[in-house]
Design a protein around this motif. Structure first.
Motif, PDB file in Angstrom:
ATOM      1  N   ILE A  87       8.656  13.690   1.987  1.00 40.39           N
ATOM      2  CA  ILE A  87       9.589  13.220   3.006  1.00 40.39           C
ATOM      3  C   ILE A  87      10.796  14.151   2.948  1.00 40.39           C
ATOM      4  N   SER A  88      11.458  14.356   4.079  1.00 37.99           N
ATOM      5  CA  SER A  88      12.626  15.238   4.104  1.00 37.99           C
ATOM      6  C   SER A  88      13.695  14.740   3.130  1.00 37.99           C
TER       7      SER A  88
ATOM      8  N   GLN B  11       7.684   6.398  -5.932  1.00 34.82           N
ATOM      9  CA  GLN B  11       6.578   6.656  -6.868  1.00 34.82           C
ATOM     10  C   GLN B  11       5.479   7.453  -6.176  1.00 34.82           C
ATOM     11  N   GLN B  12       5.205   7.111  -4.919  1.00 41.73           N
ATOM     12  CA  GLN B  12       4.167   7.809  -4.161  1.00 41.73           C
ATOM     13  C   GLN B  12       4.547   9.281  -3.964  1.00 41.73           C
TER      14      GLN B  12
ATOM     15  N   ALA C 115       9.799  -1.800  -1.583  1.00 42.56           N
ATOM     16  CA  ALA C 115       8.995  -0.859  -0.799  1.00 42.56           C
ATOM     17  C   ALA C 115       9.522   0.569  -0.992  1.00 42.56           C
ATOM     18  N   ALA C 116      10.834   0.730  -1.050  1.00 45.12           N
ATOM     19  CA  ALA C 116      11.422   2.057  -1.257  1.00 45.12           C
ATOM     20  C   ALA C 116      11.028   2.619  -2.619  1.00 45.12           C
TER      21      ALA C 116
ATOM     22  N   ASP D 140       0.860  -1.170   0.000  1.00 45.18           N
ATOM     23  CA  ASP D 140       0.000   0.000   0.000  1.00 45.18           C
ATOM     24  C   ASP D 140       0.902   1.227   0.000  1.00 45.18           C
ATOM     25  N   ALA D 141       1.017   1.883  -1.152  1.00 47.77           N
ATOM     26  CA  ALA D 141       1.932   3.010  -1.299  1.00 47.77           C
ATOM     27  C   ALA D 141       1.634   4.124  -0.302  1.00 47.77           C
ATOM     28  N   ALA D 142       0.380   4.444  -0.123  1.00 45.43           N
ATOM     29  CA  ALA D 142       0.015   5.516   0.803  1.00 45.43           C
ATOM     30  C   ALA D 142       0.405   5.160   2.238  1.00 45.43           C
ATOM     31  N   GLN D 143       0.220   3.907   2.605  1.00 47.52           N
ATOM     32  CA  GLN D 143       0.563   3.464   3.958  1.00 47.52           C
ATOM     33  C   GLN D 143       2.081   3.468   4.169  1.00 47.52           C
ATOM     34  N   LEU D 144       2.838   2.982   3.177  1.00 47.29           N
ATOM     35  CA  LEU D 144       4.299   3.005   3.280  1.00 47.29           C
ATOM     36  C   LEU D 144       4.809   4.437   3.410  1.00 47.29           C
TER      37      LEU D 144
END
Length: 103
Positions: free
Chosen positions: A65-66, A55-56, A49-50, A10-14
């Motif tokens: 993300i920083s 992509q997200q 996952a990275a 789940d891209a949004a969750q990751l």
């Protein structure tokens, strides 16, 4: 072992889990990454996952993300399990060859 194509990513969750870790001010960025990797479900390749997170970040630019953490995520994306196995095998051979030459 679960095949990569069968993984429920789940891209949004990751991305959300990384964003939550990124808000911790007094934590080094390396520890944030380690916590994220250690929190991934068993069988999920951190490199895959990275890539999903990367992509997200393009799809949802408002949830950035920083930069320091993103650079680490990009580094993780370059080392899938298959590549790590080859690196580890090479290191073992080199280590064995060095020990043999010392005897």
């Amino acid at each position: 072992m679960i095949l990569n194509s069968e993984l429920p990513l789940d891209a949004a969750q990751l991305n959300a889990s990384l964003l939550a870790l990124d808000t911790q001010v007094n934590e080094p960025v390396q520890m944030k990454l380690l916590a994220w990797v250690m929190g991934l479900p068993s069988g999920i390749d951190p490199a895959i996952a990275a890539r999903v997170v990367m992509q997200q970040q393009v799809i949802q630019p408002e949830e950035k993300i920083s930069v320091p953490l993103m650079k680490l995520i990009e580094a993780v994306a370059q080392y899938p399990r298959e590549r790590l196995v080859l690196l580890a095998a090479g290191r073992r051979r080199t280590s064995l060859n060095c020990r043999a030459s010392l005897n």
